[in-house]
Write an enzyme that holds these catalytic residues in place. Sequence first.
Site, PDB file in Angstrom:
ATOM      1  N   CYS A   1       0.785  -1.222  -0.014  1.00  0.00           N
ATOM      2  CA  CYS A   1       0.137  -0.138   0.030  1.00  0.00           C
ATOM      3  C   CYS A   1       0.865   1.238  -0.155  1.00  0.00           C
ATOM      4  CB  CYS A   1      -0.896  -0.113   1.188  1.00  0.00           C
ATOM      5  SG  CYS A   1      -1.963   1.219   1.471  1.00  0.00           S
TER       6      CYS A   1
ATOM      7  N   CYS B   1      -0.761   3.640  -6.505  1.00  0.00           N
ATOM      8  CA  CYS B   1      -1.661   3.178  -5.619  1.00  0.00           C
ATOM      9  C   CYS B   1      -1.820   1.776  -5.960  1.00  0.00           C
ATOM     10  CB  CYS B   1      -2.977   4.080  -5.720  1.00  0.00           C
ATOM     11  SG  CYS B   1      -4.313   3.312  -4.466  1.00  0.00           S
TER      12      CYS B   1
END
Length: 262
Positions: free
Chosen positions: A73, A184
């Site tokens: 992440c 992302c």
Amino acid sequence: MDNRAIGVYDSGFGGLSVWRELRKMLPEESLIYLGDGKNCPYGGRSREDITAFATEAVEHLVAEGVKMVVVGCNTATTAAVEHLRSRWSDMPIVGLEPAVKPACLSSRTRRIAVLATEHSLRSEMFLSTAMRYAGDVEVVKVVGEGFVELVERSAEHSPEAEAAVRSVVEPLLGMNIDKIVLGCTHYPFLRPQIESVIGDRDIDVIDSGEAVARRVKWLLERYDLAADGTKPPHYKFLSFAEEHYRARLQERAERIAQELNK
Ligand code: DGL
């Protein structure tokens, strides 16, 4: 040699794009995936909150007996990786960073775009990476508004997703940009939609999944942590959200694994 699993953590489904690359490059390694789910999306949250979620997640993975953690992440990496590394200094912790460096090095137009969450784009880590590698390359920063929520709902193939992607990507097309960096881990699930808006224009879409898997492989070898191949790998899925969410994570991962085996 070490047959313990590698832990992979994300705010939700996004880290499965990293899980896919790990499975592909390291088929003998067991993986324990923790997708928070309860606190997702992280993108608009404070650094303190994200650090608390990430710490709880790594505590969970450590209690499961992992030998290494991949923070799959970008947002949690920018907020918390330094804290995690100082708290678990005896375990390798791999973070995710947008592929700004390779994009800048290979840009012909000297202008690239980075799509990421609001938190990542305003973080010190992102700014220092961009400054270090950008040189004369202009980096256009754009939030993939709504992308994370669409992937969390498994709604990538909906007209709504097509419209959300179009409204973010279309404005970039006339800007002489030749690389779009997906900063992302949820965004690679929207790659087909992004590429369809790009059409036949000469713009590459770059994500960090494969580079991270290569880094993990290198660390396993460097610290003698690779599985010895005598036992079949196992895959486990955890979440802070309800069982239904955890089951969806697992189903999605199983679909990814089937595609890899085709
Ligand atoms: N998958 C995440 C990332 O790589 C974060 C998404 C979110 O929770 O906002 O940035």
